[in-house]
Design a protein around this motif. Structure first.
Motif, mmCIF file in Angstrom:
data_model
loop_
_atom_site.group_PDB
_atom_site.id
_atom_site.type_symbol
_atom_site.label_atom_id
_atom_site.label_comp_id
_atom_site.label_asym_id
_atom_site.label_seq_id
_atom_site.Cartn_x
_atom_site.Cartn_y
_atom_site.Cartn_z
ATOM 1 N N GLN A 204 55.606 44.851 23.579
ATOM 2 C CA GLN A 204 54.732 45.014 25.031
ATOM 3 C C GLN A 204 54.440 45.954 25.542
ATOM 4 O OE1 GLN A 204 55.426 43.543 28.057
ATOM 5 N NE2 GLN A 204 57.012 41.844 27.722
ATOM 6 N N GLN A 205 54.838 47.061 24.987
ATOM 7 C CA GLN A 205 54.145 48.509 24.494
ATOM 8 C C GLN A 205 52.392 47.761 24.093
ATOM 9 O OE1 GLN A 205 54.257 51.639 24.864
ATOM 10 N NE2 GLN A 205 55.838 51.617 25.537
ATOM 11 N N LEU A 206 52.146 47.266 23.441
ATOM 12 C CA LEU A 206 50.821 46.903 23.253
ATOM 13 C C LEU A 206 49.841 46.231 23.932
ATOM 14 C CD1 LEU A 206 50.692 46.286 18.780
ATOM 15 C CD2 LEU A 206 50.134 48.573 20.759
ATOM 16 N N LEU A 207 50.719 45.596 24.966
ATOM 17 C CA LEU A 207 50.255 44.363 26.134
ATOM 18 C C LEU A 207 49.782 45.409 27.451
ATOM 19 C CD1 LEU A 207 53.039 41.835 26.163
ATOM 20 C CD2 LEU A 207 50.796 41.213 25.807
ATOM 21 N N ALA A 208 50.382 46.684 27.310
ATOM 22 C CA ALA A 208 50.111 47.319 28.744
ATOM 23 C C ALA A 208 49.452 47.822 27.399
ATOM 24 C CB ALA A 208 51.533 48.934 28.082
ATOM 25 N N LEU A 209 48.693 48.255 26.351
ATOM 26 C CA LEU A 209 48.006 49.334 25.795
ATOM 27 C C LEU A 209 46.531 48.536 26.242
ATOM 28 C CD1 LEU A 209 46.726 51.315 24.009
ATOM 29 C CD2 LEU A 209 46.641 50.530 23.028
ATOM 30 N N ARG A 210 46.017 46.913 25.601
ATOM 31 C CA ARG A 210 45.515 45.919 26.282
ATOM 32 C C ARG A 210 45.155 46.080 27.725
ATOM 33 N NH1 ARG A 210 46.890 40.103 26.682
ATOM 34 N NH2 ARG A 210 47.011 40.498 28.705
ATOM 35 N N ARG A 211 46.063 45.837 28.426
ATOM 36 C CA ARG A 211 45.511 45.757 29.875
ATOM 37 C C ARG A 211 44.526 47.203 30.190
ATOM 38 N NH1 ARG A 211 51.082 42.838 30.306
ATOM 39 N NH2 ARG A 211 51.888 45.452 30.600
ATOM 40 N N LEU A 335 50.571 38.796 15.324
ATOM 41 C CA LEU A 335 51.016 39.843 16.963
ATOM 42 C C LEU A 335 49.855 40.137 17.549
ATOM 43 C CD1 LEU A 335 54.688 40.546 16.218
ATOM 44 C CD2 LEU A 335 53.424 38.538 16.863
ATOM 45 N N TRP A 336 48.915 40.582 16.398
ATOM 46 C CA TRP A 336 48.305 41.423 17.208
ATOM 47 C C TRP A 336 46.927 40.836 17.720
ATOM 48 C CZ3 TRP A 336 46.488 45.410 19.888
ATOM 49 C CH2 TRP A 336 45.376 45.731 20.631
ATOM 50 N N SER A 337 46.884 39.202 16.652
ATOM 51 C CA SER A 337 45.101 38.798 17.696
ATOM 52 C C SER A 337 46.077 38.114 18.392
ATOM 53 C CB SER A 337 45.405 37.532 16.080
ATOM 54 O OG SER A 337 46.645 36.918 16.133
ATOM 55 N N ARG A 338 46.939 38.055 19.341
ATOM 56 C CA ARG A 338 47.348 36.511 20.373
ATOM 57 C C ARG A 338 47.743 38.094 21.397
ATOM 58 N NH1 ARG A 338 52.685 34.270 17.741
ATOM 59 N NH2 ARG A 338 51.971 32.180 16.463
ATOM 60 N N ILE A 339 48.135 39.550 21.249
ATOM 61 C CA ILE A 339 48.112 39.996 22.295
ATOM 62 C C ILE A 339 46.436 40.225 22.464
ATOM 63 C CG2 ILE A 339 48.478 42.484 22.600
ATOM 64 C CD1 ILE A 339 50.526 42.664 20.629
ATOM 65 N N VAL A 340 45.747 40.470 21.522
ATOM 66 C CA VAL A 340 44.160 40.484 22.721
ATOM 67 C C VAL A 340 44.017 39.576 23.059
ATOM 68 C CG1 VAL A 340 41.841 40.555 21.567
ATOM 69 C CG2 VAL A 340 43.674 42.024 20.411
ATOM 70 N N SER A 341 43.773 38.433 22.639
ATOM 71 C CA SER A 341 43.768 37.346 22.968
ATOM 72 C C SER A 341 44.010 36.802 24.756
ATOM 73 C CB SER A 341 43.927 35.805 22.004
ATOM 74 O OG SER A 341 45.358 35.671 22.658
ATOM 75 N N GLY A 342 45.510 37.580 24.843
ATOM 76 C CA GLY A 342 45.443 37.561 26.406
ATOM 77 C C GLY A 342 46.964 36.634 26.663
ATOM 78 N N ASP A 343 47.931 36.501 25.692
ATOM 79 C CA ASP A 343 49.013 35.771 25.373
ATOM 80 C C ASP A 343 50.474 36.637 26.338
ATOM 81 O OD1 ASP A 343 47.894 33.400 24.681
ATOM 82 O OD2 ASP A 343 48.653 33.739 22.294
#
Length: 351
Positions: A204-211, A335-343
């Protein structure tokens, strides 16, 4: 005067022998070094060759994985020594690819700052009371900021998540370090070991960072281009002071700060392989690299700190957290690759 000269003759002869003996001892020998760009510039190598009479063969690598491949492809027989960070070193020791180093044969270790002489206090170097590497250079992953957009320097990694800078934050494209960053945000004292129950929160933290991020970079030169072209406000500096120097050289007015949580930091060391053909020559190389001149070259050309003088990029009280092996490199990167891809979170954590 002649009598005084005769009295000093043994001393003069001893001094002359000290200069000549290394040439005699290593003349015609070849030292095979595996290193990172900037660690063994031609003039630095030439000075060592002239001093020892040996010839140095330098091979450069650009990633930890390439380094691993080059050392392991022939069971460390192709190189005498190499530069490796303390976290990666843990892969080589149990495989028997490196040998203990006799630090007494490297007198210039006494020139190092106290924290680099105390090898047992640095995770990963000492095993079974034997040292397997000698610290050489390091860099911390601090925060680089645009002075025009910050009234005061950011003092926490939380600034990377601050919505005020949405779309103006540059983040390193790497799962291993970014999950450690997320663990820091969660207050973990050991950011290299994410507990099973903490994975959802870290994601969740890294999803927020991606945004919040503008984009993700891989190489330091790439981060400079993005920072300049997009008028970025903040950069998570995976390459630390090296990036500061590059950004300043590009004419950008940037500041650099170590967050209060502490900065992840890599420490590169020289390690001797089990395939080393001339241990004394390998030790002489490490000893030479701890002299002031090679250390100054690192700082002035690469922006990298050496282990014999204080870094101009750090201040008293700055806390560095030396990298250690993580619980699962493959999972972090997946997991990071999935986060970057927008999952979304549920897809990121899917088996």
């Amino acid at each position: 005067m002649l009598s005084r000269l005769r009295q000093r003759l043994p001393q003069l002869l001893c001094a002359w022998l000290m200069c000549v003996m290394p040439l005699v001892a290593h003349a015609g020998d070849v030292l095979r070094v595996l290193a990172w760009p900037g660690y063994a510039d031609p003039d630095v190598v030439k000075a060592f060759e002239q001093r020892t009479g040996a010839r140095v063969e330098i091979t450069f690598v650009d990633s930890d994985e390439v380094l691993w491949q080059r050392i392991t492809q022939n069971q460390a027989e192709d190189f005498d020594l190499f530069a490796v960070n303390t976290a990666e070193l843990q892969r080589y020791i149990p495989k028997g690819l490196v040998v203990p180093i006799n630090t007494r044969a490297i007198p210039n270790t006494h020139l190092q700052l106290p924290r680099f002489q105390q090898l047992k206090s640095i995770p990963g170097i000492v095993h079974g009371n034997q040292a397997y590497a000698v610290p050489y250079t390091y860099s911390e992953m601090g925060l680089i900021y645009d002075r025009a957009q910050f009234a005061t320097p950011p003092n926490s990694i939380q600034a990377l998540w601050d919505p005020k800078y949405k779309g103006r934050v540059l983040v390193y494209n790497g799962g291993t370090h970014n999950f450690s960053l997320a663990a820091q945000m969660l207050g973990d004292k050991t950011p290299f070991q994410v507990d099973a129950k903490e994975w959802p929160a870290a994601v969740q933290q890294l999803l927020a960072l991606r945004r919040n991020a503008l984009t993700f970079y891989t190489q330091p030169e790439e981060s400079v281009e993005w920072f300049k072209r997009s008028k970025a406000a903040l950069l998570f500096a995976n390459y630390g002071s090296q990036q500061v120097k590059l950004l300043q050289a590009a004419g950008l007015n940037v500041g650099y700060t170590i967050p209060k949580e502490g900065a992840l930091a890599w420490l590169d060391c020289w390690a001797i392989t089990r395939g080393a053909k001339n241990m004394a020559l390998a030790e002489a190389w490490i000893d030479y690299m701890l002299e002031p001149e090679p250390g100054q070259v690192l700082l002035s050309r690469q922006g990298l700190a050496n282990t014999t003088s204080e870094s101009p990029y750090l201040h008293p009280g700055d806390r560095l957290i030396w990298l250690e092996p993580v619980e699962d490199v493959d999972r972090r990167n997946l997991l990071w690759s999935r986060i970057v891809s927008g999952d979304r979170a549920n897809k990121v954590l899917a088996p």
